[in-house]
Scaffold this active site. Sequence first.
Site, PDB file in Angstrom:
ATOM      1  N   CYS A   1       3.581   8.508   0.331  1.00  0.00           N
ATOM      2  CA  CYS A   1       4.115   7.641   1.382  1.00  0.00           C
ATOM      3  C   CYS A   1       4.241   6.233   0.791  1.00  0.00           C
ATOM      4  O   CYS A   1       3.248   5.659   0.345  1.00  0.00           O
ATOM      5  CB  CYS A   1       3.152   7.673   2.567  1.00  0.00           C
ATOM      6  SG  CYS A   1       3.558   6.507   3.863  1.00  0.00           S
TER       7      CYS A   1
ATOM      8  N   GLU B   1       0.843  -1.204   0.000  1.00  0.00           N
ATOM      9  CA  GLU B   1       0.000   0.000   0.000  1.00  0.00           C
ATOM     10  C   GLU B   1       0.875   1.251   0.000  1.00  0.00           C
ATOM     11  O   GLU B   1       1.929   1.288   0.642  1.00  0.00           O
ATOM     12  CB  GLU B   1      -0.915  -0.017   1.228  1.00  0.00           C
ATOM     13  CG  GLU B   1      -1.929  -1.152   1.146  1.00  0.00           C
ATOM     14  CD  GLU B   1      -2.865  -1.216   2.335  1.00  0.00           C
ATOM     15  OE1 GLU B   1      -3.981  -1.719   2.154  1.00  0.00           O
ATOM     16  OE2 GLU B   1      -2.503  -0.791   3.447  1.00  0.00           O
TER      17      GLU B   1
ATOM     18  N   CYS C   1       6.202  -3.237  16.302  1.00  0.00           N
ATOM     19  CA  CYS C   1       5.767  -2.115  17.147  1.00  0.00           C
ATOM     20  C   CYS C   1       4.310  -2.364  17.577  1.00  0.00           C
ATOM     21  O   CYS C   1       3.476  -2.724  16.752  1.00  0.00           O
ATOM     22  CB  CYS C   1       5.888  -0.786  16.401  1.00  0.00           C
ATOM     23  SG  CYS C   1       7.548  -0.491  15.777  1.00  0.00           S
TER      24      CYS C   1
ATOM     25  N   CYS D   1       6.176  -6.363   8.065  1.00  0.00           N
ATOM     26  CA  CYS D   1       7.308  -5.803   8.822  1.00  0.00           C
ATOM     27  C   CYS D   1       7.572  -6.722  10.006  1.00  0.00           C
ATOM     28  O   CYS D   1       6.650  -7.299  10.569  1.00  0.00           O
ATOM     29  CB  CYS D   1       6.944  -4.402   9.324  1.00  0.00           C
ATOM     30  SG  CYS D   1       8.294  -3.597  10.218  1.00  0.00           S
TER      31      CYS D   1
ATOM     32  N   GLY E   1       6.657  -1.501   6.431  1.00  0.00           N
ATOM     33  CA  GLY E   1       8.040  -1.967   6.512  1.00  0.00           C
ATOM     34  C   GLY E   1       8.980  -0.987   7.177  1.00  0.00           C
ATOM     35  O   GLY E   1       8.675   0.196   7.337  1.00  0.00           O
TER      36      GLY E   1
ATOM     37  N   CYS F   1       1.004  -0.854  15.802  1.00  0.00           N
ATOM     38  CA  CYS F   1       1.024  -0.791  14.330  1.00  0.00           C
ATOM     39  C   CYS F   1       0.427  -2.042  13.699  1.00  0.00           C
ATOM     40  O   CYS F   1       0.805  -3.163  14.060  1.00  0.00           O
ATOM     41  CB  CYS F   1       2.478  -0.609  13.882  1.00  0.00           C
ATOM     42  SG  CYS F   1       2.689  -0.691  12.099  1.00  0.00           S
TER      43      CYS F   1
ATOM     44  N   SER G   1      10.961   7.157  14.455  1.00  0.00           N
ATOM     45  CA  SER G   1       9.730   6.868  15.177  1.00  0.00           C
ATOM     46  C   SER G   1      10.141   6.599  16.625  1.00  0.00           C
ATOM     47  O   SER G   1      10.592   5.507  16.957  1.00  0.00           O
ATOM     48  CB  SER G   1       9.103   5.626  14.513  1.00  0.00           C
ATOM     49  OG  SER G   1       7.890   5.332  15.097  1.00  0.00           O
ATOM     50  N   LEU G   2      10.021   7.611  17.481  1.00  0.00           N
ATOM     51  CA  LEU G   2      10.581   7.524  18.843  1.00  0.00           C
ATOM     52  C   LEU G   2       9.515   7.070  19.852  1.00  0.00           C
ATOM     53  O   LEU G   2       9.678   6.076  20.533  1.00  0.00           O
ATOM     54  CB  LEU G   2      11.156   8.882  19.246  1.00  0.00           C
ATOM     55  CG  LEU G   2      11.996   8.864  20.520  1.00  0.00           C
ATOM     56  CD1 LEU G   2      13.290   8.090  20.323  1.00  0.00           C
ATOM     57  CD2 LEU G   2      12.322  10.301  20.976  1.00  0.00           C
TER      58      LEU G   2
ATOM     59  N   CYS H   1      -1.233   6.766  10.060  1.00  0.00           N
ATOM     60  CA  CYS H   1       0.016   6.219  10.579  1.00  0.00           C
ATOM     61  C   CYS H   1      -0.226   4.928  11.364  1.00  0.00           C
ATOM     62  O   CYS H   1      -1.068   4.871  12.244  1.00  0.00           O
ATOM     63  CB  CYS H   1       0.620   7.285  11.485  1.00  0.00           C
ATOM     64  SG  CYS H   1       2.251   6.905  11.985  1.00  0.00           S
TER      65      CYS H   1
HETATM   66  S1  SF4 Z   1       5.727   1.226  12.900  1.00  0.00           S
HETATM   67 FE1  SF4 Z   1       6.997   0.836  11.075  1.00  0.00          FE
HETATM   68  S2  SF4 Z   1       8.689  -0.383  11.900  1.00  0.00           S
HETATM   69 FE2  SF4 Z   1       7.093  -0.483  13.469  1.00  0.00          FE
HETATM   70  S3  SF4 Z   1       5.940  -2.356  12.966  1.00  0.00           S
HETATM   71 FE3  SF4 Z   1       4.943  -0.628  11.906  1.00  0.00          FE
HETATM   72  S4  SF4 Z   1       5.820  -0.607   9.848  1.00  0.00           S
HETATM   73 FE4  SF4 Z   1       7.174  -1.834  11.163  1.00  0.00          FE
END
Ligand code: SF4
Length: 340
Positions: free
Chosen positions: A104, A91, A115, A111, A158, A118, A214-215, A333
């Site tokens: 984007c 996507e 996280c 991935c 990813g 996500c 991405s903190l 996001c």
């Molecule tokens: S935020 Fe980015 S790095 Fe973390 S799981 Fe999602 S796609 Fe992967």
Amino acid sequence: MNILGMTFDDLVGEMASRYGKGRCHAAMLYREIFRRGNPDWHRTDLFRASPDLTRQLVQDVDLWPGRVQQQQTEGDLVKVAVVLRDGQVVESVIIPMAERTTLCISSQVGCRMGCRFCETGRMGLRRNLTAAEIVGQVYLVNFILGCPVGNVVFMGMGEPLDNFGPVRHAIRVLTDDHGFNLARRRITLSTVGLVDGIHRLAQGGAPLPQLAVSLNAPDDRIRSRLMPVNQVYPMADLRRALLAYPQRPKGAVFIEYVLIEGINDRPEHADALADFLRPLRAKVNLIPCNPCSGRPFRSPAPEAMDRFRDRLLTRKIFVRKRAIKGQRVMAACGQLGKNI
Ligand code: SF4
């Protein structure tokens, strides 16, 4: 010959070794494809004058960026699902901005970073994309959907530094001045903080993308809870890598901070974040946590987000709140991959 994954110099080399031709044919072919998106490049005068070569090239040149499976819109934002040759789907999200359109793009199918907030992380890693499949997303939106791309952000599916070689090569193709010719500042690579990858990127020479991290946490305890990668690369190591990353004279690293109610949104978290960022030239984007299946995470109320932002501002940190866009079509996001 998958031309979407080739720089101009790659093409010059192939034209010489395969067909004994020089830069002139390579320049014409490269320009027709990357500047004009012309699938009928073989009808241009130069190629019509060399029918044998052209017949061979038509057989050899692969210009397939994938097939659009679905487009979903929310306001002016468009999420595009693209089917690749092996049936996998990635996507991309088209985000019109005031001056130029941002695209984007994805660097992997799924991935493996895991996280917690996500959707893509829940898929696990299915496979890496090739450089041609990464560039293909830009080609497809630019020339097939007819939407000129002004900025490219590696913030889709990813972790780009987990697919290092193809991503770096794709950046070379996107910045090639014979083709797309995107400026360095128009390409942003967002990482969870793979420290080795950041060093490798910095040492690999130009073209270096802008870096976003991405903190999402003010300290290691909270970050490790949200992002398993922090157990391998704690925040102090990450900050050292960011300090060593070459910036443009007025450049800054972008810090993405997903605000999650009750987890990382308290005033003391803002203070700790400001302390962590103090040595860096950083710009913070506050992002409301988007709904993610099977997780209890929620975004704080808008007033709480404002308070967090104001606290950072009083600590002299450059910060802005990112507008909520694309939640309904799962394009916001951390939401990509939900329907794949
Ligand atoms: S935020 Fe980015 S790095 Fe973390 S799981 Fe999602 S796609 Fe992967």
